[in-house]
Write a protein that holds these residues in place. Sequence first.
Motif, PDB file in Angstrom:
ATOM      1  N   LYS A   1       0.828  -1.211   0.000  1.00 51.34           N
ATOM      2  CA  LYS A   1       0.000   0.000   0.000  1.00 51.34           C
ATOM      3  C   LYS A   1       0.858   1.255   0.000  1.00 51.34           C
ATOM      4  CE  LYS A   1      -3.726   2.208   2.603  1.00 51.34           C
ATOM      5  NZ  LYS A   1      -4.610   2.118   3.795  1.00 51.34           N
ATOM      6  N   GLU A   2       1.978   1.228   0.752  1.00 53.67           N
ATOM      7  CA  GLU A   2       2.888   2.373   0.791  1.00 53.67           C
ATOM      8  C   GLU A   2       3.644   2.546  -0.514  1.00 53.67           C
ATOM      9  OE1 GLU A   2       2.985   4.509   3.140  1.00 53.67           O
ATOM     10  OE2 GLU A   2       1.687   3.416   4.546  1.00 53.67           O
ATOM     11  N   ALA A   3       3.735   1.451  -1.312  1.00 57.62           N
ATOM     12  CA  ALA A   3       4.498   1.522  -2.564  1.00 57.62           C
ATOM     13  C   ALA A   3       3.642   1.924  -3.758  1.00 57.62           C
ATOM     14  CB  ALA A   3       5.148   0.180  -2.840  1.00 57.62           C
ATOM     15  N   ILE A   4       2.356   2.165  -3.551  1.00 61.67           N
ATOM     16  CA  ILE A   4       1.471   2.495  -4.681  1.00 61.67           C
ATOM     17  C   ILE A   4       1.967   3.751  -5.396  1.00 61.67           C
ATOM     18  CG2 ILE A   4      -0.846   3.239  -5.319  1.00 61.67           C
ATOM     19  CD1 ILE A   4      -1.955   1.462  -3.130  1.00 61.67           C
ATOM     20  N   PHE A   5       2.284   4.782  -4.623  1.00 59.19           N
ATOM     21  CA  PHE A   5       2.725   6.053  -5.235  1.00 59.19           C
ATOM     22  C   PHE A   5       4.034   5.854  -5.993  1.00 59.19           C
ATOM     23  CE2 PHE A   5       5.364   9.889  -4.898  1.00 59.19           C
ATOM     24  CZ  PHE A   5       4.573  10.779  -5.602  1.00 59.19           C
ATOM     25  N   ALA A   6       4.975   5.115  -5.386  1.00 55.26           N
ATOM     26  CA  ALA A   6       6.281   4.937  -6.015  1.00 55.26           C
ATOM     27  C   ALA A   6       6.189   4.141  -7.309  1.00 55.26           C
ATOM     28  CB  ALA A   6       7.217   4.232  -5.044  1.00 55.26           C
ATOM     29  N   LEU A   7       5.303   3.142  -7.365  1.00 58.58           N
ATOM     30  CA  LEU A   7       5.249   2.265  -8.520  1.00 58.58           C
ATOM     31  C   LEU A   7       4.349   2.777  -9.635  1.00 58.58           C
ATOM     32  CD1 LEU A   7       5.043  -1.157  -6.617  1.00 58.58           C
ATOM     33  CD2 LEU A   7       7.066  -0.030  -7.546  1.00 58.58           C
ATOM     34  N   THR A   8       3.467   3.699  -9.313  1.00 57.50           N
ATOM     35  CA  THR A   8       2.589   4.242 -10.356  1.00 57.50           C
ATOM     36  C   THR A   8       3.157   5.508 -10.983  1.00 57.50           C
ATOM     37  OG1 THR A   8       1.344   5.396  -8.616  1.00 57.50           O
ATOM     38  CG2 THR A   8       0.488   3.274  -9.379  1.00 57.50           C
ATOM     39  N   ASP A   9       3.850   6.325 -10.195  1.00 60.00           N
ATOM     40  CA  ASP A   9       4.382   7.575 -10.727  1.00 60.00           C
ATOM     41  C   ASP A   9       5.712   7.413 -11.439  1.00 60.00           C
ATOM     42  OD1 ASP A   9       2.185   8.686  -9.646  1.00 60.00           O
ATOM     43  OD2 ASP A   9       3.207   9.892  -8.128  1.00 60.00           O
ATOM     44  N   ASN A  10       6.386   6.304 -11.224  1.00 61.50           N
ATOM     45  CA  ASN A  10       7.684   6.098 -11.877  1.00 61.50           C
ATOM     46  C   ASN A  10       7.458   5.765 -13.346  1.00 61.50           C
ATOM     47  OD1 ASN A  10      10.208   5.102 -12.782  1.00 61.50           O
ATOM     48  ND2 ASN A  10      10.743   4.508 -10.694  1.00 61.50           N
ATOM     49  N   MET A  11       7.886   6.661 -14.213  1.00 60.27           N
ATOM     50  CA  MET A  11       7.679   6.502 -15.642  1.00 60.27           C
ATOM     51  C   MET A  11       8.829   5.744 -16.306  1.00 60.27           C
ATOM     52  SD  MET A  11       4.777   7.857 -15.753  1.00 60.27           S
ATOM     53  CE  MET A  11       4.513   7.741 -17.504  1.00 60.27           C
ATOM     54  N   ASN A  12       9.829   5.315 -15.496  1.00 63.98           N
ATOM     55  CA  ASN A  12      10.974   4.594 -16.053  1.00 63.98           C
ATOM     56  C   ASN A  12      10.965   3.091 -15.706  1.00 63.98           C
ATOM     57  OD1 ASN A  12      12.260   7.007 -17.105  1.00 63.98           O
ATOM     58  ND2 ASN A  12      12.792   7.527 -14.988  1.00 63.98           N
ATOM     59  N   LEU A  13      10.171   2.701 -14.722  1.00 59.60           N
ATOM     60  CA  LEU A  13      10.193   1.333 -14.219  1.00 59.60           C
ATOM     61  C   LEU A  13       9.649   0.359 -15.275  1.00 59.60           C
ATOM     62  CD1 LEU A  13      10.890  -0.354 -11.702  1.00 59.60           C
ATOM     63  CD2 LEU A  13       8.522  -0.094 -10.977  1.00 59.60           C
ATOM     64  N   VAL A  14      10.490  -0.639 -15.638  1.00 57.53           N
ATOM     65  CA  VAL A  14      10.135  -1.631 -16.653  1.00 57.53           C
ATOM     66  C   VAL A  14       9.997  -3.029 -16.041  1.00 57.53           C
ATOM     67  CG1 VAL A  14      10.884  -2.752 -18.787  1.00 57.53           C
ATOM     68  CG2 VAL A  14      11.247  -0.287 -18.477  1.00 57.53           C
ATOM     69  N   LYS A  15      10.853  -3.332 -15.081  1.00 58.66           N
ATOM     70  CA  LYS A  15      10.880  -4.679 -14.494  1.00 58.66           C
ATOM     71  C   LYS A  15      10.730  -4.583 -12.987  1.00 58.66           C
ATOM     72  CE  LYS A  15      13.676  -8.917 -14.461  1.00 58.66           C
ATOM     73  NZ  LYS A  15      14.954  -9.530 -14.920  1.00 58.66           N
ATOM     74  N   LEU A  16       9.771  -5.332 -12.438  1.00 59.24           N
ATOM     75  CA  LEU A  16       9.457  -5.272 -11.005  1.00 59.24           C
ATOM     76  C   LEU A  16       9.328  -6.693 -10.447  1.00 59.24           C
ATOM     77  CD1 LEU A  16       8.636  -3.666  -8.451  1.00 59.24           C
ATOM     78  CD2 LEU A  16       6.285  -3.715  -9.309  1.00 59.24           C
ATOM     79  N   ASN A  17      10.057  -6.960  -9.364  1.00 62.31           N
ATOM     80  CA  ASN A  17       9.997  -8.269  -8.697  1.00 62.31           C
ATOM     81  C   ASN A  17       9.453  -8.082  -7.289  1.00 62.31           C
ATOM     82  OD1 ASN A  17      10.370 -10.826  -7.640  1.00 62.31           O
ATOM     83  ND2 ASN A  17      12.483 -11.039  -8.326  1.00 62.31           N
ATOM     84  N   LEU A  18       8.231  -8.610  -7.060  1.00 59.04           N
ATOM     85  CA  LEU A  18       7.568  -8.515  -5.758  1.00 59.04           C
ATOM     86  C   LEU A  18       7.322  -9.902  -5.148  1.00 59.04           C
ATOM     87  CD1 LEU A  18       4.922  -5.735  -6.552  1.00 59.04           C
ATOM     88  CD2 LEU A  18       7.009  -5.483  -5.224  1.00 59.04           C
ATOM     89  N   SER A  19       8.100 -10.885  -5.516  1.00 60.30           N
ATOM     90  CA  SER A  19       7.901 -12.245  -5.020  1.00 60.30           C
ATOM     91  C   SER A  19       8.310 -12.355  -3.552  1.00 60.30           C
ATOM     92  CB  SER A  19       8.713 -13.233  -5.859  1.00 60.30           C
ATOM     93  OG  SER A  19      10.101 -12.968  -5.754  1.00 60.30           O
ATOM     94  N   HIS A  20       7.767 -13.379  -2.866  1.00 61.44           N
ATOM     95  CA  HIS A  20       8.119 -13.683  -1.462  1.00 61.44           C
ATOM     96  C   HIS A  20       7.864 -12.478  -0.536  1.00 61.44           C
ATOM     97  CE1 HIS A  20      10.015 -17.680  -1.692  1.00 61.44           C
ATOM     98  NE2 HIS A  20      10.356 -17.323  -2.906  1.00 61.44           N
ATOM     99  N   ASN A  21       6.673 -11.900  -0.632  1.00 62.30           N
ATOM    100  CA  ASN A  21       6.353 -10.786   0.250  1.00 62.30           C
ATOM    101  C   ASN A  21       5.080 -11.003   1.049  1.00 62.30           C
ATOM    102  OD1 ASN A  21       8.221  -8.359   0.169  1.00 62.30           O
ATOM    103  ND2 ASN A  21       8.034  -8.801  -2.025  1.00 62.30           N
ATOM    104  N   GLY A  22       4.454 -12.194   0.930  1.00 64.04           N
ATOM    105  CA  GLY A  22       3.282 -12.499   1.738  1.00 64.04           C
ATOM    106  C   GLY A  22       2.031 -11.737   1.349  1.00 64.04           C
TER     107      GLY A  22
END
Length: 538
Positions: free
Chosen positions: A118-139
């Motif tokens: 929930k805290e990462a919503i702003f960081a992951l939506t506003d970043n216009m450069n992010l191409v690859k994201l790994n969120l595995s093993h986070n429960g």
Amino acid sequence: MCKDMEIYPISRVCKSLRSKELNLKYYCPFEKQMKAICKTLENNNFIQELNLQDNWLSVESCSYLANVLELNDTLRTLKMKECRIGPEGMVALSEALGSSSIRDLDLSFNSLGNDGLKEAIFALTDNMNLVKLNLSHNGFTEQAAVYLNEILSDAYCLEVIDLSWNNFNTPAGMKKLCHGLVENKTINWISLAWNGIASEDVVIHFLRYLRKSSVLKFIDLSNNLLKDDPMTIFMNGVSESNSLVHVKIGNNAFSPSKAFTWAQLLAKPRDKPLKVLDMENMVVEKKFLTLLQKIKSLGNEVKYGTVLADYELYGPCVPKVLFGRCKYLAMKPKKKKKRVDFGHFVLSLPEKPITTDEFQAMLAARKLNHLLDFDLITALQNQYIMKKTQKVNCSQLISDYMVLYPETQPEPPRKKKEKKGGKGKKNKKKTLTLEEPVHEEAIPSAINVQDISVSADKIETTKQNNEDLQLTEISMQKELSAREFKSTEAVFNKQNSDSDAIKKSWVEDNEILPENNEEKALEASEVFILDVSRDSTN
């Protein structure tokens, strides 16, 4: 800087300042060291990849890293696998990530949970450069799917996302997640492995996504709990996809026949782009190998595990188990007399059906009821019980036993025991009388007078004292010697001269004249039994 902060310079950092990668994997720097490293990276124009894997970063260290992300425009890859920053660390990094130049972000094994995402919503939506994201093993659970729906709908540059080792396995959660994937127009690689996906209600939401997506090329649903029916739904969506090239479905619970159906998608020429089917560790049928040749001829690829042989598996032979146990227990006693051959009992059964009481009575007659336990006897009866009459089918029991043990023979008849004789008859000696013909081989060539003894076994004794008995025996010995001489005279005439000398000496020693022998000769019926023994003396 190190002098002002009173720390030793790190040689690894110093050597990497002019390279493209700074690898601090497993280094575990202190907070002062982390502060110095981040201060150095704020104005560095060379390093493009920062690897902080397994460093257990604190919230303060995350704040130092956030300053780097705000000021450095050169960094492209940030690997924070197993840094365990938690939701608190994500709060410190969120704002800086939203405006950073990071294209490849690895946040796996960071214990973010639903709150951290929930805290990462702003960081992951506003970043216009992010191409690859790994969120595995986070429960992540169903609630996290709501946040991902918002992130994926607004992430216009994201192409690769790894959501493996989470818990997106509920219909509501998968519905939200697939809705965000449908809204996204850039994601071409997605992994949902190890999420516990099993039911048809969950898989059915992929149909709409796979049909509508025009950019998805790779999807991973391996290591879930998908069986034949859910896999059929997913296969229908894959067959209708206009963009999928690579599908990974290994280590699931579908059958070999379903694996063959999957492979048929690549065995025929199609206008669909699907080229690779990964069924890692899955069992396939033997006919699959013939189909595999057609797939390779079309330039497609199928990965599989092992080939199932074309033989059938059967359970244990129940009669063999029961008979084998009965044979073992019947021959188990240590004493040989108590052992019973179970085959003799089987062959003693009648051909007609008998009741269970009669069956147990026959067991008792051979003392098998004490050797076989009650449960074994009951199981043996139930195996051959006839449903209508509730009797034991003895003919079938004998037939099954002889098939398993064809060398079994009936019990041999018992020998009758001979009655034991009285005392004194055990060592009865064989005697020779004058009534029987005399054979030359039975008489020695030379007889010494001292070798002749008289057996007085059949002499009728009286109740006289011992002295009279001894005198009577001495007189009888001389009389018997004279009688024996005449019966053997014919034999002695045939011997050599040495035998004549022995005869003469024997007559002289006993002081018996030949003419007296004729007068005192007795008839054959009155001759006493002689027992010749070389060890006895007159």
